[in-house]
Write a protein that holds these residues in place. Structure first.
Motif, short mmCIF file in Angstrom:
data_model
loop_
_atom_site.label_atom_id
_atom_site.label_comp_id
_atom_site.label_asym_id
_atom_site.label_seq_id
_atom_site.Cartn_x
_atom_site.Cartn_y
_atom_site.Cartn_z
N ALA A 299 0.83 -1.20 0.00
CA ALA A 299 0.00 0.00 0.00
C ALA A 299 0.87 1.26 0.00
CB ALA A 299 -0.93 -0.01 1.22
N LEU A 300 1.96 1.24 0.76
CA LEU A 300 2.88 2.38 0.75
C LEU A 300 3.52 2.57 -0.62
CD1 LEU A 300 4.63 2.01 4.22
CD2 LEU A 300 3.17 3.90 3.47
N GLY A 301 3.86 1.46 -1.27
CA GLY A 301 4.42 1.54 -2.62
C GLY A 301 3.43 2.14 -3.61
N MET A 302 2.17 1.75 -3.50
CA MET A 302 1.15 2.31 -4.39
C MET A 302 0.94 3.79 -4.13
SD MET A 302 -1.69 -0.65 -4.65
CE MET A 302 -1.25 -2.33 -5.01
N ALA A 303 0.96 4.19 -2.86
CA ALA A 303 0.80 5.62 -2.53
C ALA A 303 2.00 6.41 -3.06
CB ALA A 303 0.64 5.80 -1.03
N GLY A 304 3.19 5.85 -2.92
CA GLY A 304 4.38 6.51 -3.48
C GLY A 304 4.32 6.61 -4.99
N GLY A 305 3.81 5.57 -5.62
CA GLY A 305 3.63 5.60 -7.07
C GLY A 305 2.63 6.66 -7.50
N PHE A 306 1.59 6.85 -6.69
CA PHE A 306 0.61 7.89 -6.98
C PHE A 306 1.26 9.27 -6.92
CE2 PHE A 306 -2.39 11.10 -5.57
CZ PHE A 306 -3.41 10.96 -6.51
N ILE A 307 2.06 9.52 -5.89
CA ILE A 307 2.74 10.81 -5.76
C ILE A 307 3.70 11.02 -6.93
CG2 ILE A 307 4.42 12.11 -4.39
CD1 ILE A 307 3.02 11.11 -1.90
N ALA A 308 4.43 9.97 -7.30
CA ALA A 308 5.37 10.08 -8.41
C ALA A 308 4.65 10.41 -9.72
CB ALA A 308 6.17 8.79 -8.55
N LEU A 309 3.56 9.70 -9.99
CA LEU A 309 2.81 9.97 -11.22
C LEU A 309 2.18 11.36 -11.21
CD1 LEU A 309 1.10 6.53 -11.88
CD2 LEU A 309 2.88 7.63 -13.23
N ALA A 310 1.63 11.76 -10.08
CA ALA A 310 1.02 13.09 -9.99
C ALA A 310 2.07 14.18 -10.16
CB ALA A 310 0.29 13.25 -8.67
N THR A 311 3.28 13.94 -9.68
CA THR A 311 4.36 14.91 -9.83
C THR A 311 4.83 14.97 -11.28
OG1 THR A 311 5.04 14.51 -7.55
CG2 THR A 311 6.64 15.59 -8.99
N VAL B 6 3.05 14.29 -13.95
CA VAL B 6 2.01 14.92 -14.75
C VAL B 6 1.93 16.41 -14.42
CG1 VAL B 6 -0.49 14.95 -15.17
CG2 VAL B 6 0.71 12.78 -15.01
N GLY B 7 2.22 16.77 -13.17
CA GLY B 7 2.22 18.16 -12.77
C GLY B 7 0.87 18.72 -12.40
N GLU B 8 -0.10 17.85 -12.22
CA GLU B 8 -1.45 18.30 -11.87
C GLU B 8 -1.58 18.44 -10.36
OE1 GLU B 8 -4.15 18.99 -13.86
OE2 GLU B 8 -2.80 18.78 -15.57
N GLY B 9 -2.27 19.48 -9.93
CA GLY B 9 -2.62 19.64 -8.52
C GLY B 9 -1.48 20.14 -7.65
N SER B 10 -1.86 20.60 -6.47
CA SER B 10 -0.88 21.08 -5.50
C SER B 10 -0.32 19.91 -4.70
CB SER B 10 -1.56 22.07 -4.56
OG SER B 10 -2.55 21.40 -3.80
N TRP B 11 0.67 20.21 -3.87
CA TRP B 11 1.24 19.16 -3.02
C TRP B 11 0.21 18.67 -2.01
CZ3 TRP B 11 5.15 16.16 -3.92
CH2 TRP B 11 6.12 16.57 -4.80
N ALA B 12 -0.66 19.56 -1.59
CA ALA B 12 -1.71 19.14 -0.64
C ALA B 12 -2.65 18.12 -1.29
CB ALA B 12 -2.50 20.35 -0.15
N SER B 13 -3.05 18.38 -2.53
CA SER B 13 -3.95 17.44 -3.20
C SER B 13 -3.23 16.13 -3.52
CB SER B 13 -4.53 18.05 -4.47
OG SER B 13 -3.52 18.35 -5.40
N GLY C 88 -0.87 14.82 -1.63
CA GLY C 88 -0.80 14.12 -0.35
C GLY C 88 -2.13 13.50 0.04
N ILE C 89 -3.21 14.24 -0.17
CA ILE C 89 -4.54 13.71 0.14
C ILE C 89 -4.86 12.53 -0.77
CG2 ILE C 89 -7.01 14.24 0.07
CD1 ILE C 89 -6.20 17.12 0.97
N GLY C 90 -4.54 12.65 -2.04
CA GLY C 90 -4.75 11.55 -2.97
C GLY C 90 -3.93 10.33 -2.60
N ALA C 91 -2.68 10.56 -2.20
CA ALA C 91 -1.83 9.44 -1.76
C ALA C 91 -2.40 8.78 -0.51
CB ALA C 91 -0.41 9.92 -1.52
N GLY C 92 -2.98 9.58 0.38
CA GLY C 92 -3.61 9.00 1.57
C GLY C 92 -4.78 8.10 1.21
N TRP C 93 -5.59 8.54 0.23
CA TRP C 93 -6.70 7.71 -0.22
C TRP C 93 -6.20 6.43 -0.88
CZ3 TRP C 93 -11.44 7.45 1.22
CH2 TRP C 93 -12.08 8.57 1.72
N VAL C 94 -5.17 6.55 -1.70
CA VAL C 94 -4.62 5.35 -2.35
C VAL C 94 -4.07 4.39 -1.30
CG1 VAL C 94 -2.78 4.54 -3.87
CG2 VAL C 94 -4.15 6.51 -4.54
N LEU C 95 -3.39 4.91 -0.30
CA LEU C 95 -2.86 4.08 0.78
C LEU C 95 -3.98 3.35 1.50
CD1 LEU C 95 -0.36 3.38 2.67
CD2 LEU C 95 -1.18 5.27 4.07
N LEU C 96 -5.02 4.09 1.89
CA LEU C 96 -6.13 3.50 2.62
C LEU C 96 -6.85 2.43 1.80
CD1 LEU C 96 -8.02 3.59 5.14
CD2 LEU C 96 -9.37 5.27 3.88
#
Length: 86
Positions: free
Chosen positions: A17-29, A31-38, A40-48
């Motif tokens: 789950a941590l790997g998937m959340a990290g992958g989400f942050i990497a992909l979002a970075t 792509v460049g979409e959204g702020s760091w807060a969004s 982080g929140i998205g990574a939290g949802w992916v983790l959960l």
């Protein structure tokens, strides 16, 4: 403390789950979409959500109580009753 198979399944699930959340942050970075807060929140949802999905799948496999993929385990009462399909 001895390593128990159930604990190992939880560890693998959490690491996955941590790997998937990290992958989400990497992909979002990338792509460049959204702020760091969004991100982080998205990574939290992916983790959960990935932890919710992975734990019921992996913990029984590490304990050895799960049937192979695609097979339904026999009902516990079916082992103690004589078969009527003789």
């Amino acid at each position: 403390m001895a390593r128990q198979p159930g604990n190992m399944g939880v560890l693998v699930s959490v690491l996955g789950a941590l790997g998937m959340a990290g992958g989400f942050i990497a992909l979002a970075t990338l792509v460049g979409e959204g702020s760091w807060a969004s991100r982080g929140i998205g990574a939290g949802w992916v983790l959960l959500l990935s932890a919710i999905i992975l734990m019921p799948l992996l913990v029984p496999r590490f304990r050895g109580g799960a049937a192979p993929m695609g097979q339904v385990p026999p009902h516990p009462d079916a082992r103690n009753t004589p078969s009527s399909h003789s």
